[in-house]
Scaffold this active site. Structure first.
Site, short mmCIF file in Angstrom:
data_model
loop_
_atom_site.label_atom_id
_atom_site.label_comp_id
_atom_site.label_asym_id
_atom_site.label_seq_id
_atom_site.Cartn_x
_atom_site.Cartn_y
_atom_site.Cartn_z
CG HIS A 84 44.67 -1.15 -23.31
ND1 HIS A 84 44.04 -2.27 -23.82
CD2 HIS A 84 44.84 -0.30 -24.37
CE1 HIS A 84 43.85 -2.11 -25.13
NE2 HIS A 84 44.34 -0.92 -25.48
CG ASP B 165 42.67 -4.81 -21.98
OD1 ASP B 165 42.60 -3.82 -21.23
OD2 ASP B 165 43.00 -4.75 -23.19
CB SER C 99 42.01 -0.54 -27.74
OG SER C 99 43.15 -1.32 -28.00
C1 4AZ Z 1 45.68 -1.29 -30.31
O1 4AZ Z 1 46.78 -0.84 -30.02
C2 4AZ Z 1 45.62 -2.56 -31.07
N1 4AZ Z 1 45.73 -6.21 -34.42
C3 4AZ Z 1 44.42 -3.23 -31.08
C4 4AZ Z 1 44.33 -4.42 -31.75
C5 4AZ Z 1 45.42 -4.93 -32.42
C6 4AZ Z 1 46.61 -4.25 -32.40
C7 4AZ Z 1 46.71 -3.05 -31.72
C8 4AZ Z 1 45.25 -6.23 -33.13
O2 4AZ Z 1 44.64 -0.69 -29.99
#
Ligand code: 4AZ
Length: 535
Positions: free
Chosen positions: A68, A116, A212
């Site tokens: 993503h 992902d 992420s």
């Molecule tokens: C994000 O949006 C995201 N708490 C990544 C990990 C988590 C929440 C959001 C996990 O990149």
């Protein structure tokens, strides 16, 4: 990626990046990461310098991140490696030329992506540390202590569902793998897929927006292994919602297949013909999920001739080759990273024999066959095999010296009875290989038949002359024709020319001409009408 709030999050991240560096450093409950332990971590930034995702250097030119994280085109993204503090001009800033998302990446539940993963290709290699991908087939068991790092939000406020600013200093925190049942209870089985994901948490410690794509690792420093990639979750650090990670174990085949060279093709086979080789091969995947090769490269080592084919090809015909000379053919698989070690085989194109004509009757009881031997680089042996009803008796081998031009072989068979079948074929020997042409069967000849009758032309008077016209004949050729002049029905000795001069002695008698036509199919005679010679 926060479940059900994808769009909002992305906007929030870009906005937050402007203030990066001012906030107290925290991934959410983390600490500043040591460059020595986290040298493989990469920051994905826009060309304007907004960090939007993390990643891990898994090969000098490849960064593994989340699927993503494909938010921009490759040309709009840059990658920072070998830096923990993004405000300091350390590390390397690299350009991106390809973003290869996992082929099965999908979001059956919005905000909860599956498979992902994405591999980002750098235009030049990074000099930073590469992290090996965890081996094995099973996800880490519940209770395993792992670490996560990123430059994402360091706070989350659940009351307003808002994310704090990101940080310029890489943060890391331990997290503990939760039992799968905890993850499915939190997110539901539609969103949380136990095969491909783990969720992990420790009280108040979590990955958050902007983390992420970043690494989930086991071990530390040189013994560190990449176990997963930050993927999604509800909020950050919420007791009931552990962070979710996509696992690398299930996708090692796709990762290694994408960043490495393709496996070599297997089971090469060749078939030879006149000036040509047909090459067949197979392509096997080392494991399920490995990408297909983009193509194949076939080479003739002796001539350097190279053919490039698409990934679906399993066969090629090379033409214009020299007969009689052994050639080494190699086939390699190619992908965007280069080509595999080739497999090879040798084969010799062999000169072919072509029949240029049907067997023809070239005379009475005589048949001619013509064959053409294709050009050949080395000497070729040939022999005629004749017989009847498939029982061939071969003649001795003859030598056809190496030749760059086609050579003609003429076979004349004499003394054939008309009602006989004749089989002729030519065999060539190139090394141990004997090639035999199809047998040529002789058609039965048909007897001559008059289509237009023989006729006399001229003036039937003393001093005049008559001409004997043969008429027209059908039947198997060639024909041998003869004429015989007749006076009052009897042979005139020696009068076999096409014309006759009429003498005084002929006056009052009748003249006629008897025509004989003989061909392979038989002999037929026919006599013209008689004419009475005038005075
Ligand atoms: C994000 O949006 C995201 N708490 C990544 C990990 C988590 C929440 C959001 C996990 O990149």
């Amino acid at each position: 990626m926060r479940i059900a709030h994808v769009l909002m999050l992305c906007l929030c991240l870009v906005a937050a990046a402007g203030t990066a560096g001012a906030a107290t450093p925290r991934i959410v409950g983390g600490q500043a990461a040591l460059a020595a332990d986290w040298g493989f971590v990469a920051a994905l930034e826009t060309k304007q310098g907004s960090q939007f995702c993390g990643g891990s250097l898994v090969a000098p030119q490849w960064v593994l991140t989340a699927g993503h994280c494909r938010m921009y085109s490759a040309g709009a993204v840059r990658v920072v490696t070998g830096a923990t503090d993004l405000t300091v001009n350390g590390g390397q800033v690299l350009m991106v030329d390809r973003q290869v998302r996992h082929p099965l990446y999908r979001q059956p539940v919005q905000g909860a992506p599956r498979d992902d993963l994405m591999l980002v290709h750098l235009t030049i290699p990074s000099v930073a540390t590469v992290i090996p991908i965890a081996t094995g087939v099973k996800p880490p068991p519940a209770g395993t202590l792992l670490r996560v790092a990123g430059w994402g939000a360091t706070s989350y406020t659940s009351g307003t569902d808002s994310y704090g600013a990101g940080t310029s200093v890489l943060q890391q925190t331990p997290v503990r793998v939760s039992p799968a049942a905890t993850c499915t209870a939190a997110y539901g089985t539609d969103a949380f897929e136990t095969e491909d994901m783990v969720c992990a948490a420790l009280p108040d410690k979590d990955a958050c927006a902007g983390d992420s794509g970043g690494p989930l690792v086991s071990g530390k420093g040189a013994s560190g292994l990449l176990v997963g990639v930050v993927s999604w979750g509800t909020g950050c650090g919420l007791k009931a919602y552990p962070g979710v990670y996509s696992l690398t174990v299930h996708n090692r085949c796709w990762i290694e297949g994408t960043i490495g060279l393709p496996p070599p093709p297997s089971a090469i086979a060749t078939a030879e013909s006149d000036g040509a080789l047909t090459i067949n091969w197979q392509s096997t995947k080392p494991c399920v999920g490995a990408p297909d090769p983009t193509g194949f490269r076939v080479r003739v080592l002796e001539t350097g001739q190279t053919v490039e084919l698409g990934g679906a090809a399993r066969r090629v015909q090379l033409t214009g080759l020299t007969n009689g000379a052994p050639l080494t053919i190699s086939v390699a698989s190619t992908n965007l990273n280069g080509e595999s070690t080739p497999i090879s085989t040798t084969a010799t194109p062999t000169p072919s024999i072509v029949t240029t004509q049907e067997a023809i009757w070239s005379g009475y009881q005589q048949v001619t066959n013509t064959f053409v031997l294709a050009p050949h680089a080395t000497d070729v042996q040939w022999r005629v095999e004749t017989g009847t009803r498939l029982r061939f008796s071969p003649k001795p081998w003859q030598l056809a010296p190496a030749s760059s031009a086609p050579s003609t072989i003429t076979v004349v068979t004499d003394g054939l009875a008309v009602d006989h079948d004749l089989d002729v074929r030519i065999a060539t020997a190139t090394g141990d290989v004997i090639t035999v042409t199809e047998r040529i069967q002789l058609a039965q000849p048909t007897a001559p038949t008059a289509v237009g009758a023989p006729q006399l032309r001229g003036v039937a008077d003393v001093g005049g002359s008559l001409r004997c016209q043969l008429g027209r004949w059908s039947g198997t050729r060639p024909f041998v024709v003869s004429r015989q002049w007749l006076r009052d029905g009897r042979r005139i000795v020696g009068a076999t020319n096409p014309s006759i001069e009429i003498q005084q002695t002929d006056a009052g008698s009748t003249l006629a001409c008897r025509v004989s036509i003989s061909g392979p199919g038989g002999r037929v005679q026919q006599t013209t009408d008689r004419v009475v010679v005038g005075a």
